[in-house]
Design an enzyme around this catalytic site. Structure first.
Site: not given
Ligand SMILES: *Cc1c(COP(=O)(O)O)cnc(C)c1O
Length: 398
Positions: A129, A214, A243
């Site tokens: 993702f 990532d 995040k």
């Protein structure tokens, strides 16, 4: 009739109003232990006094300038990130997907700049993702996110998770690099073993490819190191971070070596809001707090305790939880019941957790949790499992 808020989320029927540390309170006055952290965002808990102070101080001074001018807070945060990591340079944006867009563009530009514009393809992994923009849904390769949105952005070759032979077989004259999450978050908390990380690094070096990480979810202290790849001893060429970077304030960064970033000259990339003074001041404070060795040690210790306690919950409730997986405070409970039923049962009992792919419930507490928080969470988990066991037909409980 459509709701005023575009209904792209199946939202839980609660609204949170305020938070303090590892707890949040909803509009009905109900208190929850937050083991979801807004999907690994609130690493320092809610309303951290230092972050509140820094943000309100900046709010009195200057909110936005654009990147037409120097942004001193941006320079300070970039210098700090360069000090703390493999990187020589940083581009700031507002979301994880944008940081990945920068990483993807940079990888393509790297080869173009070296006279090989045909090398634009990235190898990615099943279950990945990387965000919800057109390029990042193509990189993630998940049908449920691609369906109905027209032709998939070209240039991504997906191989089975951690399959090194498939990676080698996928490399061709157009391959620019490999993009991977050191721990798949949305994909179901699947950890890439350190020796696989090292093997991927070697494959990149042997083939002139860029190794792109990532670390949007796995980074910022979540595994007990500032970034998860540090456990394997390797460094990437490019890395996307977001995040927890702003401790709850929207901000993201694409970090790179000087070599990987060589093609990214003035005019090649940009963002109106990216790196604005509010985001930079909060993120600088969050980075200073999270990179503190004492906090990272705390994450290692408290996560060992939490993992050990979760194993005991699993041993007692094998009909509900099949496996505990993950690293540090990025943990997953692989379920034998539908994962959302466990998320709902936990929420009803005052514990917030987050669903993930592969029928997993993610446990992503703030890094600042203490043993009392762990005991509270474990009590709720045992209750929820007992409740679901009573509901589950015998034959499912094998
Ligand atoms: C959340 C996430 C993203 C996307 O971040 P957004 O801020 O939602 O765009 C990308 N990669 C990983 C690993 C993530 O967990």
């Amino acid at each position: 009739m459509i709701t005023p808020v575009l209904p792209t989320y199946a939202r839980a029927p609660i609204a949170l109003e305020k938070g303090e540390g590892s707890h949040v309170v909803d509009t009905q006055g109900r208190r929850y232990l937050d083991f979801g952290s807004g999907i690994a965002v609130n690493a320092l808990g809610h309303a951290h006094p230092v972050l509140v102070k820094v943000l309100t101080a900046q709010a009195q001074k200057l909110w936005h300038t654009s990147n037409l001018y120097r942004v001193p807070a941006q320079e300070r945060l970039a210098e700090r990130l360069v000090e703390l990591t493999f990187a020589d340079t940083v581009f700031f944006s507002n979301s994880g997907a944008e940081a990945l867009e920068c990483a993807i563009k940079m990888a393509r530009k790297y080869h173009a700049h070296r006279g090989e514009p045909q090398r634009y393809r990235l190898i990615t992994f099943e279950g990945a993702f990387h965000g919800r923009t057109l390029a990042t849904i193509a990189a993630g390769g998940q049908k449920k996110y691609l369906d109905g949105f027209g032709p998939k952005v070209e240039g991504f070759d997906q191989v089975p998770f951690c399959d090194l032979d498939a990676v080698r077989a996928a490399i061709g004259p157009e391959t620019a690099g490999i993009l991977i999450e050191p721990i798949q978050g949305e994909g179901g908390v699947r950890v890439v073993e350190p020796q696989k990380m090292r093997a991927l690094r070697d494959i990149c070096d042997a083939n002139g490819l860029l190794f792109i990480l990532d670390e949007v979810q796995s980074g910022m202290g979540r595994t007990g190191k500032l970034f998860a790849h540090e456990w394997s001893g390797i460094t990437p060429d490019i890395m996307a971070v977001s995040k927890a970077l702003g401790g709850g304030f929207p901000v993201a960064a694409c970090l790179a070596t000087e070599k990987a970033a060589a093609g990214m000259t003035a005019g090649t990339h940009g963002s109106t809001f990216g790196g604005n003074p509010m985001a930079m001041e909060v993120a600088k404070a969050a980075v200073d707090l999270i990179s503190d060795p004492a906090l990272l040690d705390h994450v290692v210790r408290i996560s060992n305790y939490l993992q050990q306690q979760l194993q005991m919950v699993r041993d007692r409730n094998g009909a509900i939880i099949e496996e505990v997986r993950g690293q540090g405070l990025l943990l997953g409970l692989k379920c034998r019941v539908v994962n959302s039923t466990l998320v709902d049962a936990l929420r009803d009992r005052g514990l917030l957790a987050v669903g993930a792919g592969d029928n997993v419930v993610r446990i992503l507490p703030p890094l600042i949790i203490n043993e009392e928080d762990v005991r509270e969470a474990i009590g709720i988990l045992n209750d929820a499992c007992a409740f679901l066991s009573a509901q589950t037909p015998k034959e499912a409980a094998k």
